[in-house]
Design a protein around this motif. Structure first.
Motif, short mmCIF file in Angstrom:
data_model
loop_
_atom_site.label_atom_id
_atom_site.label_comp_id
_atom_site.label_asym_id
_atom_site.label_seq_id
_atom_site.Cartn_x
_atom_site.Cartn_y
_atom_site.Cartn_z
N MET A 1 0.84 -1.16 0.00
CA MET A 1 0.00 0.00 0.00
C MET A 1 0.89 1.24 0.00
N PRO A 2 0.65 2.20 -0.88
CA PRO A 2 1.52 3.37 -0.94
C PRO A 2 1.34 4.27 0.28
N GLU A 3 2.46 4.75 0.80
CA GLU A 3 2.42 5.72 1.88
C GLU A 3 2.82 7.08 1.33
N THR A 4 2.23 8.11 1.86
CA THR A 4 2.61 9.45 1.43
C THR A 4 3.62 10.01 2.40
N ASP A 5 4.29 11.03 1.99
CA ASP A 5 5.27 11.71 2.81
C ASP A 5 4.56 12.34 4.00
N PRO A 6 4.90 11.95 5.24
CA PRO A 6 4.20 12.50 6.40
C PRO A 6 4.46 13.99 6.59
N GLN A 7 5.44 14.54 5.88
CA GLN A 7 5.73 15.97 5.98
C GLN A 7 4.95 16.79 4.94
N GLN A 8 4.17 16.12 4.12
CA GLN A 8 3.39 16.80 3.08
C GLN A 8 1.94 16.96 3.55
N SER A 9 1.39 18.17 3.38
CA SER A 9 -0.01 18.43 3.74
C SER A 9 -0.93 17.96 2.62
N THR A 41 -2.86 4.00 12.11
CA THR A 41 -2.90 4.10 13.57
C THR A 41 -3.87 5.17 14.06
N LEU A 42 -4.26 6.09 13.20
CA LEU A 42 -5.21 7.13 13.58
C LEU A 42 -6.67 6.77 13.28
N LYS A 129 -21.75 26.60 9.41
CA LYS A 129 -20.73 26.47 10.44
C LYS A 129 -19.84 25.27 10.13
N TYR A 130 -18.68 25.30 10.74
CA TYR A 130 -17.71 24.22 10.60
C TYR A 130 -17.33 23.77 12.01
N VAL A 131 -17.62 22.52 12.35
CA VAL A 131 -17.28 21.95 13.65
C VAL A 131 -16.14 20.96 13.39
N TRP A 132 -15.06 21.09 14.14
CA TRP A 132 -13.87 20.31 13.84
C TRP A 132 -13.26 19.72 15.11
N CYS A 133 -12.38 18.75 14.89
CA CYS A 133 -11.55 18.20 15.97
C CYS A 133 -10.19 17.86 15.39
N ALA A 134 -9.19 17.84 16.24
CA ALA A 134 -7.81 17.59 15.79
C ALA A 134 -7.14 16.53 16.66
N PHE A 135 -6.26 15.78 16.02
CA PHE A 135 -5.52 14.69 16.68
C PHE A 135 -4.05 14.83 16.34
N ALA A 136 -3.21 14.79 17.34
CA ALA A 136 -1.77 14.80 17.11
C ALA A 136 -1.31 13.38 16.82
N ALA A 137 -0.50 13.22 15.78
CA ALA A 137 0.03 11.90 15.46
C ALA A 137 1.13 11.57 16.45
N ALA A 138 1.16 10.32 16.89
CA ALA A 138 2.18 9.89 17.85
C ALA A 138 3.53 9.77 17.17
#
Length: 138
Positions: A1-9, A41-42, A129-138
């Motif tokens: 499975m291809p992974e993308t660069d984790p530093q790319q948005s 993992t997320l 409206k925009y309701v959001w949540c955020a998760f920090a990657a470990a």
């Protein structure tokens, strides 16, 4: 499975009809997006809060809804847009809603996410409206 660069948005937006079946489509789409970007993992952490955000938008509004998934290096942000500009009800403490039948959505989001919030939107003459949540990657 291809992974993308984790530093790319990157960002995805899924526009859905106001239909309860669309909540499942969003949940499965989120799982696929995160898996394809190597962020498996997320999935378990983000899936339930995202489902709550979209479900609330579908349940409590009459217009269209959109799921937005945004990755910025180290942070996953998920949100739901709807056409109703009224703010969401503030979440109660988890202890207050754990025994109740309803009203758990934003309490669950707050308990699972590292951050959450909402903002009113106005674009091209459309309000909402925009309701959001955020998760920090470990």
């Amino acid at each position: 499975m291809p992974e993308t660069d984790p530093q790319q948005s990157w960002e995805y937006t899924l526009h859905i009809p106001n239909d309860p079946r669309a909540v499942t489509v969003c949940r499965r789409t989120l799982r696929l997006i995160l898996t394809m970007h190597g962020l498996i993992t997320l999935v378990d952490v983000a899936e339930h809060p995202a489902t709550e955000l979209v479900s609330n938008a579908v349940r409590h509004t009459k217009g269209p809804v959109a799921l937005r998934v945004h990755w910025s290096p180290g942070v996953l942000r998920i949100g739901a847009w709807d056409a109703d500009p009224e703010p969401p009800e503030p979440p109660n403490a988890w202890e207050q809603v754990a025994e109740s039948e309803g009203g758990r959505g934003l309490a669950l989001v707050r308990a699972c996410a590292d951050q959450w919030g909402w903002q009113p939107l106005s674009r091209h003459g459309r309000r909402g409206k925009y309701v959001w949540c955020a998760f920090a990657a470990a």
